[in-house]
Design an enzyme around this catalytic site. Structure first.
Site, PDB file in Angstrom:
ATOM      1  N   HIS A 207     -68.378 -91.413  75.103  1.00 43.23           N
ATOM      2  CA  HIS A 207     -67.186 -91.025  75.876  1.00 43.23           C
ATOM      3  C   HIS A 207     -66.158 -92.044  75.736  1.00 43.23           C
ATOM      4  CE1 HIS A 207     -69.285 -93.408  78.940  1.00 43.23           C
ATOM      5  NE2 HIS A 207     -67.895 -93.697  79.574  1.00 43.23           N
ATOM      6  N   ARG A 208     -66.455 -93.300  75.607  1.00 44.37           N
ATOM      7  CA  ARG A 208     -65.572 -94.414  75.663  1.00 44.37           C
ATOM      8  C   ARG A 208     -64.249 -94.098  74.686  1.00 44.37           C
ATOM      9  NH1 ARG A 208     -66.895 -98.295  78.940  1.00 44.37           N
ATOM     10  NH2 ARG A 208     -69.078 -98.386  79.739  1.00 44.37           N
TER      11      ARG A 208
END
Length: 367
Positions: A207-208
């Site tokens: 998700h980063r």
């Protein structure tokens, strides 16, 4: 003593669970503000339901947006709440936009701030979390450090007099839920279709921004996951789903089976069922360590250095730069011999936090 907890994202809700339980054992008033930073039910509502957290006293509904928009929205909506409630402490958690907004709102009203999970450092200034944790530490009144390494970082930054080793509240909740899962008190996790929990599989999250915002990088990471010889259960964060759609990248390819984020007990059960974890999440790195599952982290650094030092976690900044065999061997490597140890405490950090706040009531810089 009146304490306001400010939370807004999945990791903070998990940390809130043992804190809320610890305060419930006292006569103190514990007031919960949910900023609404994570507005998806899979990342918010299920944690209140599944972890027995009291309903928020106030929900700000900040929602999504750029870092400035989101932080500004929380600040604008939080100011009148703090002015009305006048707590003895404002407790902020971790390193999100809700964290820095809560800290700034409180200190400008001269309200004492306690920072849970203080002192963590990745030393990567590209990460918005790094900005948030550093700024919060430098304006907070008491710094509740989870590890000895975090205490060292705070000392190096001249913050030793405000730092206290409290332990990591994630240990409290992770071990409690682990024991309940192993005792059969929770249903089997809702794994993606095509994943057999009785056979080896890799549990993955991503998700980063550094991994999802660049279409070429995201495509390369997904290609690396797709080429693994074992099935991959990808629990797709809303950010990943959105970015993949924008980039025209199909997440369900090769070995990858896509599912939704899980409630916390479901996530713990999924980690326990897995043979290995691949992630860029700080929280999941530590949870996998506590649950004794080997982890491969798609980042050049980690704030949870103990997981790497012990051999349970390996950092791989660019899996697509490895040969397929090297990548597969890294993900499926054997676990270290021996237990991982207890660098994050004994599972009583929440009680420590309450005790420290009682002792430091009024803040470290009371005028």
């Amino acid at each position: 003593m009146k304490v306001i907890s400010i939370v807004g994202a999945r990791p903070q809700l998990v940390k809130l669970a043992p804190i809320a339980a610890a305060f419930a054992e006292t006569e103190h008033e514990h007031f919960i503000v949910h900023t609404g930073q994570h507005y998806d039910a899979d990342l918010s509502d299920v944690f209140f339901d599944g972890l027995g957290i009291p309903d928020p006293d106030v929900h700000l509904g900040a929602g999504s947006g750029s870092h400035g928009t989101q932080t500004g929205s929380v600040l604008t909506k939080l100011d009148p709440v703090l002015e009305r409630e006048k707590p003895d402490w404002v407790l902020v958690y971790g390193d999100t936009n809700s964290t820095i907004a809560g800290a700034l709102s409180a200190v400008k009203m001269h309200l004492p701030v306690a920072h849970l999970e203080a002192g963590l450092r990745s030393f990567n200034r590209r990460m918005p979390e790094e900005h948030n944790r550093i700024l919060t530490d430098h304006c907070a009144d008491v710094l509740l450090a989870p590890t000895a390494k975090a205490m060292d970082h705070l000392s190096d930054e001249g913050l030793k007099d405000r730092a206290v080793l409290a332990g990591d509240v994630m240990v409290d909740i992770c071990l409690r839920i682990r024991d309940a899962v192993l005792a059969g008190e929770h249903p089997a996790p809702a794994l993606p279709e095509g994943i057999d929990p009785e056979r080896p599989f890799v549990l993955a999250t991503l998700h980063r921004p550094d991994n999802t915002d660049d279409p070429q990088r995201l495509a390369a990471i997904m290609d690396s996951l797709a080429k693994l010889s074992v099935p991959v259960a990808l629990l797709a964060h809303p950010r990943l789903v959105t970015r993949a759609a924008e980039h025209g990248i199909n997440l369900a390819q090769g070995s990858v089976h896509v599912g939704r984020p899980l409630p916390y007990a479901g996530l713990v059960a999924a980690v326990l069922a897995s043979s290995a974890v691949v992630t860029d999440s700080g929280g999941l790195q530590k949870e996998a360590f506590l649950l004794e599952r080997i982890t491969t982290t798609i980042r050049p650094e980690t704030e949870w250095v103990e997981t790497v030092d012990s051999g349970w976690n390996v950092l791989v900044p660019d899996p697509h730069e490895m040969s397929p065999d090297e990548w597969a061997a890294t993900v499926s490597r054997a676990a270290p011999t021996g237990a991982p140890g207890t660098p994050y405490g004994d599972g009583r950090a929440a009680q420590n936090v309450v005790r420290i706040m009682e002792q430091w009531k009024g803040g470290s810089r009371r005028v």
